[in-house]
Motif scaffolding. Structure first.
Motif, PDB file in Angstrom:
ATOM      1  N   LYS A 232       0.836  -1.199   0.000  1.00  0.00           N
ATOM      2  CA  LYS A 232       0.000   0.000   0.000  1.00  0.00           C
ATOM      3  C   LYS A 232       0.871   1.249   0.000  1.00  0.00           C
ATOM      4  O   LYS A 232       1.841   1.339   0.746  1.00  0.00           O
ATOM      5  N   LEU A 233       0.531   2.222  -0.858  1.00  0.00           N
ATOM      6  CA  LEU A 233       1.225   3.507  -0.837  1.00  0.00           C
ATOM      7  C   LEU A 233       0.725   4.319   0.360  1.00  0.00           C
ATOM      8  O   LEU A 233      -0.475   4.511   0.512  1.00  0.00           O
ATOM      9  N   ALA A 267      -2.958   6.120  -6.895  1.00  0.00           N
ATOM     10  CA  ALA A 267      -2.727   4.917  -6.084  1.00  0.00           C
ATOM     11  C   ALA A 267      -2.469   5.240  -4.618  1.00  0.00           C
ATOM     12  O   ALA A 267      -2.340   4.329  -3.799  1.00  0.00           O
ATOM     13  N   LEU A 268      -2.404   6.538  -4.265  1.00  0.00           N
ATOM     14  CA  LEU A 268      -2.081   6.916  -2.892  1.00  0.00           C
ATOM     15  C   LEU A 268      -3.145   6.393  -1.930  1.00  0.00           C
ATOM     16  O   LEU A 268      -4.344   6.553  -2.165  1.00  0.00           O
ATOM     17  N   CYS A 272      -1.704  -1.742  -3.933  1.00  0.00           N
ATOM     18  CA  CYS A 272      -1.203  -1.685  -5.291  1.00  0.00           C
ATOM     19  C   CYS A 272      -0.044  -2.673  -5.451  1.00  0.00           C
ATOM     20  O   CYS A 272       0.431  -3.256  -4.475  1.00  0.00           O
ATOM     21  N   ILE A 273       0.379  -2.827  -6.665  1.00  0.00           N
ATOM     22  CA  ILE A 273       1.561  -3.641  -6.983  1.00  0.00           C
ATOM     23  C   ILE A 273       2.639  -2.703  -7.516  1.00  0.00           C
ATOM     24  O   ILE A 273       2.385  -1.884  -8.404  1.00  0.00           O
ATOM     25  N   ILE A 274       3.818  -2.803  -6.918  1.00  0.00           N
ATOM     26  CA  ILE A 274       4.957  -1.995  -7.370  1.00  0.00           C
ATOM     27  C   ILE A 274       5.923  -2.893  -8.136  1.00  0.00           C
ATOM     28  O   ILE A 274       6.276  -3.973  -7.664  1.00  0.00           O
ATOM     29  N   PRO A 301      -2.436   0.302  -9.321  1.00  0.00           N
ATOM     30  CA  PRO A 301      -3.441   0.315  -8.245  1.00  0.00           C
ATOM     31  C   PRO A 301      -4.382  -0.872  -8.388  1.00  0.00           C
ATOM     32  O   PRO A 301      -4.768  -1.240  -9.494  1.00  0.00           O
ATOM     33  N   LEU A 302      -4.715  -1.475  -7.255  1.00  0.00           N
ATOM     34  CA  LEU A 302      -5.700  -2.542  -7.260  1.00  0.00           C
ATOM     35  C   LEU A 302      -7.081  -1.933  -7.077  1.00  0.00           C
ATOM     36  O   LEU A 302      -7.238  -0.878  -6.482  1.00  0.00           O
TER      37      LEU A 302
END
Length: 311
Positions: A232-233, A267-268, A272-274, A301-302
């Motif tokens: 998570k961001l 995505a904040l 998410c996937i980085i 972002p999911l």
């Protein structure tokens, strides 16, 4: 322009309305980030829009009053709100709710978080197994160690569980002896205050981004590895062009491979996937860093519907 809530520091240290620049700056950044977070939980469109949160500073005690209304924000946000957020919110039964209502609800959530944290002595990881429900299961009663009960909106509890605790610590860090934090929430009868004293500051003080140990974290991630991590961001810093990424209980510093972090704003605060490359020698050439830094190639972002539920 309507006053929808305020951040105040009061006490003998601020009788003349004076506060040090570092504390004032941190408080305003924390307020801005916290309100944006709660706005985005009401409608994901707020994470995509560029907008300002107008603040008016008053003397006496140090007070930052948040204003709302299309006239207050104006410009790009007014257009974006009408064309984007307005349409999206209408789809989600927000049709008759204006900008001031959104801001008021965000202040209400912030006030409830302070009240719950003071009640339990914890700013996260509350005991949600032994609870009481009321109001058609829209409110949940949480006990403290003394067996006392307070009720919080279930919707707020969900928001709190995915909220980066470091946001609140920015608001409570300026608290000192003889300097108390107060959050004012607009109600039908005026403003309702929730205070945090110097004695209560310790509940919120520990930043989630600080690790208390010196252990080598994630040894399986080696320098130069291509990684794909799900987490998570938790923050974005345009000045340093970095984002914080919560991964398995730790915050990793992430730097875009190219460009700025602005494009990652949608995505904040979301899962998410980085995708990127791990760097473990950003500080020392000989010994590897305790935590890897991620050079980001892509952030995915999911979907919001995949976020965790209450329990």
């Amino acid at each position: 322009m309507e006053e929808v809530g305020y951040l105040k520091y009061k006490g003998s240290l601020v009788e003349q309305g004076v506060i040090d620049a570092k504390s004032a700056g941190m408080a305003l950044v924390g307020l801005d980030e916290t309100i944006r977070y709660f706005n985005s939980r009401q409608s994901s469109e707020f994470a995509k829009l560029e907008y300002d949160i107008p603040v008016h500073i008053e003397d006496g005690s140090w007070v930052a009053i948040v204003l709302a209304g299309v006239a207050a924000v104006g410009g790009a946000f007014a257009l974006g709100y009408a064309k984007k957020a307005g349409e999206k919110m209408a789809e989600n039964d927000f049709k008759d709710i204006g900008l001031s209502d959104v801001f008021k609800k965000s202040f209400s959530a912030l006030s409830s978080l302070l009240r719950l944290s003071k009640h339990t002595g914890k700013s996260k990881d509350w005991d949600l197994d032994n609870v009481v429900w009321r109001n058609n299961n829209k409110e949940i009663g949480v006990y403290n160690n003394s067996g006392e009960l307070i009720f919080i909106e279930v919707e707020y509890i969900k928001w709190f569980q995915s909220m980066p605790p470091s946001l609140i610590s920015k608001l409570t860090d300026p608290i000192r002896e003889h300097r108390t934090l107060a959050i004012g929430t607009k109600t039908a009868d005026g403003f309702e205050e929730q205070e945090v004293s110097n004695q209560e500051k310790k509940i919120f003080s520990k930043s989630f981004e600080e690790d208390d140990c010196d252990e080598f974290i994630f040894p399986e991630i080696q320098h130069g590895d291509d990684v794909q991590l799900e987490g998570k961001l938790t923050r974005g810093n345009e000045q340093s062009n970095t984002v914080g990424f919560e991964y398995q209980g730790h915050i990793l510093n992430c730097i875009p491979e190219e460009g700025t972090i602005v494009r990652y704003k949608p995505a904040l605060f979301l899962k998410c996937i980085i995708e990127g490359t791990a760097v473990r020698h950003s500080k020392k050439r000989v010994s590897p860093d305790r935590k890897p830094t991620i050079i980001v190639k892509n952030i995915i972002p999911l979907n919001a519907e995949h976020q965790d539920g209450l329990f």
